[in-house]
Structures are given as C-alpha cells and as structure tokens.
Write a protein that holds these residues in place. Sequence first.
Motif, PDB file in Angstrom:
ATOM      1  N   CYS A   1       0.239   7.873  -3.130  1.00 46.02           N
ATOM      2  CA  CYS A   1      -0.465   7.502  -1.907  1.00 46.02           C
ATOM      3  C   CYS A   1      -1.031   8.713  -1.170  1.00 46.02           C
ATOM      4  O   CYS A   1      -2.118   8.638  -0.588  1.00 46.02           O
ATOM      5  CB  CYS A   1       0.466   6.717  -0.995  1.00 46.02           C
ATOM      6  SG  CYS A   1       1.069   5.196  -1.765  1.00 46.02           S
ATOM      7  N   GLN A   2      -0.299   9.824  -1.151  1.00 41.82           N
ATOM      8  CA  GLN A   2      -0.796  11.008  -0.466  1.00 41.82           C
ATOM      9  C   GLN A   2      -2.054  11.551  -1.145  1.00 41.82           C
ATOM     10  O   GLN A   2      -3.050  11.865  -0.485  1.00 41.82           O
ATOM     11  CB  GLN A   2       0.292  12.083  -0.422  1.00 41.82           C
ATOM     12  CG  GLN A   2       1.439  11.751   0.515  1.00 41.82           C
ATOM     13  CD  GLN A   2       1.011  11.696   1.965  1.00 41.82           C
ATOM     14  OE1 GLN A   2       0.371  12.616   2.473  1.00 41.82           O
ATOM     15  NE2 GLN A   2       1.354  10.600   2.645  1.00 41.82           N
TER      16      GLN A   2
ATOM     17  N   ILE B   1      -4.262   0.272   0.703  1.00 39.37           N
ATOM     18  CA  ILE B   1      -5.605   0.638   0.231  1.00 39.37           C
ATOM     19  C   ILE B   1      -5.617   2.032  -0.404  1.00 39.37           C
ATOM     20  O   ILE B   1      -6.676   2.532  -0.787  1.00 39.37           O
ATOM     21  CB  ILE B   1      -6.642   0.581   1.370  1.00 39.37           C
ATOM     22  CG1 ILE B   1      -6.260   1.542   2.503  1.00 39.37           C
ATOM     23  CG2 ILE B   1      -6.782  -0.842   1.892  1.00 39.37           C
ATOM     24  CD1 ILE B   1      -7.328   1.669   3.586  1.00 39.37           C
ATOM     25  N   TYR B   2      -4.433   2.643  -0.543  1.00 42.59           N
ATOM     26  CA  TYR B   2      -4.337   3.989  -1.113  1.00 42.59           C
ATOM     27  C   TYR B   2      -3.756   3.955  -2.524  1.00 42.59           C
ATOM     28  O   TYR B   2      -2.921   4.775  -2.896  1.00 42.59           O
ATOM     29  CB  TYR B   2      -3.497   4.881  -0.194  1.00 42.59           C
ATOM     30  CG  TYR B   2      -4.019   4.896   1.227  1.00 42.59           C
ATOM     31  CD1 TYR B   2      -5.222   5.539   1.534  1.00 42.59           C
ATOM     32  CD2 TYR B   2      -3.344   4.224   2.234  1.00 42.59           C
ATOM     33  CE1 TYR B   2      -5.727   5.533   2.823  1.00 42.59           C
ATOM     34  CE2 TYR B   2      -3.838   4.218   3.530  1.00 42.59           C
ATOM     35  CZ  TYR B   2      -5.024   4.862   3.824  1.00 42.59           C
ATOM     36  OH  TYR B   2      -5.531   4.851   5.099  1.00 42.59           O
ATOM     37  N   ALA B   3      -4.230   2.979  -3.302  1.00 43.29           N
ATOM     38  CA  ALA B   3      -3.784   2.845  -4.691  1.00 43.29           C
ATOM     39  C   ALA B   3      -4.743   3.523  -5.663  1.00 43.29           C
ATOM     40  O   ALA B   3      -4.555   3.436  -6.874  1.00 43.29           O
ATOM     41  CB  ALA B   3      -3.626   1.373  -5.052  1.00 43.29           C
ATOM     42  N   GLY B   4      -5.771   4.158  -5.130  1.00 45.65           N
ATOM     43  CA  GLY B   4      -6.652   4.955  -5.978  1.00 45.65           C
ATOM     44  C   GLY B   4      -7.924   4.267  -6.425  1.00 45.65           C
ATOM     45  O   GLY B   4      -8.719   4.864  -7.145  1.00 45.65           O
ATOM     46  N   ALA B   5      -8.141   3.025  -6.001  1.00 44.89           N
ATOM     47  CA  ALA B   5      -9.340   2.295  -6.421  1.00 44.89           C
ATOM     48  C   ALA B   5     -10.218   1.912  -5.238  1.00 44.89           C
ATOM     49  O   ALA B   5     -11.045   1.016  -5.337  1.00 44.89           O
ATOM     50  CB  ALA B   5      -8.946   1.051  -7.210  1.00 44.89           C
ATOM     51  N   GLY B   6     -10.010   2.575  -4.096  1.00 49.81           N
ATOM     52  CA  GLY B   6     -10.814   2.294  -2.926  1.00 49.81           C
ATOM     53  C   GLY B   6     -10.261   1.146  -2.100  1.00 49.81           C
ATOM     54  O   GLY B   6      -9.299   0.480  -2.493  1.00 49.81           O
TER      55      GLY B   6
ATOM     56  N   LEU C   1      -9.191  -2.658  -3.286  1.00 43.68           N
ATOM     57  CA  LEU C   1      -7.916  -2.961  -3.924  1.00 43.68           C
ATOM     58  C   LEU C   1      -6.793  -2.776  -2.908  1.00 43.68           C
ATOM     59  O   LEU C   1      -6.570  -1.666  -2.416  1.00 43.68           O
ATOM     60  CB  LEU C   1      -7.663  -2.058  -5.134  1.00 43.68           C
ATOM     61  CG  LEU C   1      -6.280  -2.201  -5.791  1.00 43.68           C
ATOM     62  CD1 LEU C   1      -6.080  -3.613  -6.328  1.00 43.68           C
ATOM     63  CD2 LEU C   1      -6.099  -1.179  -6.908  1.00 43.68           C
ATOM     64  N   ILE C   2      -6.115  -3.849  -2.565  1.00 40.05           N
ATOM     65  CA  ILE C   2      -5.014  -3.797  -1.609  1.00 40.05           C
ATOM     66  C   ILE C   2      -3.720  -4.094  -2.358  1.00 40.05           C
ATOM     67  O   ILE C   2      -3.516  -5.202  -2.839  1.00 40.05           O
ATOM     68  CB  ILE C   2      -5.221  -4.823  -0.477  1.00 40.05           C
ATOM     69  CG1 ILE C   2      -6.565  -4.562   0.229  1.00 40.05           C
ATOM     70  CG2 ILE C   2      -4.072  -4.752   0.522  1.00 40.05           C
ATOM     71  CD1 ILE C   2      -6.950  -5.664   1.200  1.00 40.05           C
ATOM     72  N   ASP C   3      -2.864  -3.101  -2.472  1.00 38.71           N
ATOM     73  CA  ASP C   3      -1.621  -3.233  -3.228  1.00 38.71           C
ATOM     74  C   ASP C   3      -0.445  -3.312  -2.267  1.00 38.71           C
ATOM     75  O   ASP C   3      -0.011  -2.299  -1.706  1.00 38.71           O
ATOM     76  CB  ASP C   3      -1.454  -2.049  -4.184  1.00 38.71           C
ATOM     77  CG  ASP C   3      -0.258  -2.205  -5.109  1.00 38.71           C
ATOM     78  OD1 ASP C   3       0.557  -3.119  -4.876  1.00 38.71           O
ATOM     79  OD2 ASP C   3      -0.133  -1.410  -6.056  1.00 38.71           O
ATOM     80  N   CYS C   4       0.071  -4.518  -2.068  1.00 41.23           N
ATOM     81  CA  CYS C   4       1.231  -4.738  -1.200  1.00 41.23           C
ATOM     82  C   CYS C   4       2.448  -5.185  -2.004  1.00 41.23           C
ATOM     83  O   CYS C   4       3.360  -5.826  -1.463  1.00 41.23           O
ATOM     84  CB  CYS C   4       0.909  -5.777  -0.129  1.00 41.23           C
ATOM     85  SG  CYS C   4      -0.404  -5.311   1.015  1.00 41.23           S
ATOM     86  N   SER C   5       2.449  -4.865  -3.301  1.00 35.33           N
ATOM     87  CA  SER C   5       3.597  -5.226  -4.139  1.00 35.33           C
ATOM     88  C   SER C   5       4.261  -4.003  -4.768  1.00 35.33           C
ATOM     89  O   SER C   5       5.486  -3.980  -4.907  1.00 35.33           O
ATOM     90  CB  SER C   5       3.183  -6.219  -5.233  1.00 35.33           C
ATOM     91  OG  SER C   5       2.166  -5.691  -6.042  1.00 35.33           O
TER      92      SER C   5
END
Length: 371
Positions: A79-80, A337-342, A345-349
């Motif tokens: 994420c960083q 939104i910091y999963a690397g695809a902009g 892509l929202i990754d909450c899992s």
Amino acid sequence: MAALLGFLGYYHCLAAVLLSLAIVLVHGDIHSSFNMGYEVKRNEVKSCDFFRGSWVFDDSFNPLYDSSSCPFIGGGFDCQKNGRPDRNYLKYRWQPNDCALPRFNGIDFLEKYKNKKILFVGDSLSNNMWRSLICMLHSAIPNPNYTFASRGLLSTFSLPDYGVSVNWLKNGFLVEMAYEKIGKVLKLDSISTGHLWLGADVLIFNSYHWWTHSGRFQSWDYFQYGNKTVKEMDHMEAYKIAMTTWANWVDTNIDPSKTRVFFQGVAAVHFNAKEWGEPSDKGCIKQTEPLKGSTYPGPPVPGEAILKTVLSKMTKPAYLLDITLLTQLRKDGHPSIYAGAGPKLIDCSHWCLAGVPDTWNQLLYAALVQS
C-alpha cells in the motif's frame, strides 16, 4: 592487585550492562515486548485467549519489517508503494483482553522450526499471510541467505542456514475442482491434491472467500456431492460439506506427533460501511483507524460458525487461528484504492503489508509459546 581485579570486574559488569542497554535501545520494541509476553508472563500466555481483544494505538509500536525492504510483498499488498498517504494503520497492535501477546521473534521462530517444512494451503488470503511471514523472517536476519521461487501453483521461500522452508500452495477450495465436458465441477466430497500436503511439519490451511462468489465471479459451473450434480445450491451448505471432507482427510492422513495443523480462520471484508454505522462511506475507502472496542456492530460472518462446528468434530483437532473478530475491527487495514491498479480497483478484502496479517503470524507464533 586485589583492588585492580575488583576494578576490572566492575568494569566488565558495567560494560555488560551498557551493552544490554544498547541492545534494548536498538531492539527494545522487539525484545522488551517479547520478554514481557514470553518469559515474565509465560504461564499467563499459556492460558490466554488471544483472539478476544481490541486494537490499541501505540506510537512506539513499529512493524517487524519495512515494506520497502521486503522483496516478496507483491504489488497488490504494498500500500505504501502504491501511494497510500497515511501510516497510522501501522501503529495499531492487537491487545488480548486478559494477557499480553508475545512479540514475534524471528530468530526464535526459526530455531523452533529448524530443518522443518511449513506449508500454507489456500487462497489469496493465505498468500497474504504467507508473504507477511516470509517478510518477518527475512527481516529477522542480517543479510539473510535465502532462496525464493514460484513454479505453477507452488511458491517457496527457504533459509538454507536454518533448513527452513515456508511454502504457499494455491488452492482456494481444498476439495477437488474437475474439468469435465459439462464444465468446471466442484466435487465437495473429494480431495485430489492431498498427496501434495503430506510431508510438511506444519500445515496452515485456508478456505472461505472463494465460496462467497456468485455470478461471473464464481470459478465453477457445477457442484457435485454423492451421486448428485447440481448447477446451484446454497454456497454455505456447500462450504460446510467441503470443510467436512477436508477435516476427514486430516483425521485420516495426518499424524499429530509429526505434523501440526492450523486453520487460518475467516477474515472479514469491509465493502459495506452500513455495517459499522457509516452508510455514506464507500466501504473501506479513506478508512484510517480501526473500530474501537471488542465487538463488531455488523452481522456475523457465516463461514465462521460453520468452520468452528466442523473443527469441533475432528478427532485430530486443527488449531484455529480465529482472526474473524480482529479483522472485523480493522476496516482501515485494506489496500482500498492502493492495490496498484488505480482508483477503479477497490480492494476491501485483502490486507496491506506491512499490516494486519503480521498479527496473524504473531498469533501463529503465540500458539508455539502456548505449546
């Protein structure tokens, strides 16, 4: 001469004290916490329920590794690197209600597992935990001698100096997925890859999230159990049948004196902010702190009760890393939104690394302290 010897003795004693103080100053966050949890309160740790507690902000708390110095994190979990602007999510530590959780000690972990094979078997949440652990071990050793390789569904991290290998075998269902003329058939009462699990000294299984998929997101066409092949059935009922099949496999094939079996448990997702009383929020987006307290205001995760029921009936019980509550409270711990695809892509899992999965491995380590 006696005076000189006395002075030298005092000098050596003082030097030892100063050296110890220097070690504490450099490594204090690791070793003072470790000693508090392992040595001073060992009896307390043995009887503690590590899985009931709350998240505590501790500005002195630091992750056991820096994401920028671990080469194994992978783009989706870093994420960083992917631009997350806040860092307070790295300052929360899990505090059980009735005891201190021992700080992870990488060298001690490696000594306990010397010349052992550790195998994670599961989905991308299993991958999340595996990558966390190998980062923690990698950072525990100055200039570590290691190997890292991926071949097919198997990924392996090895530390030859300790004879330790930590592996991840991708298998989101644990039961058999067959490719037949009618399509992809999920065989709920069959395991075809169990031979790949044999020979490990520690097995850490995981399966849940793939069972919640539906529509275009599901990766099977049919369920099969007994003599029945059906297009659709209740997914949680299918999960229960499959986990019972897995449990029976463990009871039949695993010798507990040679292999320790863990189940990673069910991690929560945070797509619905209504669950924690913030309906205007978009899931885990912009969440920067955990929920306070020791209870989650939203509904239970269906798989949690199913899994506990199945495990309770095993003749050779697996140790449940019961991570559901502690993940329910961490709405801030996801890549979002910091999963690397902009931002689309929202990754909450899944979970940021460093981050929440480090606590899962701390709990794995605590299970060793208890034993």
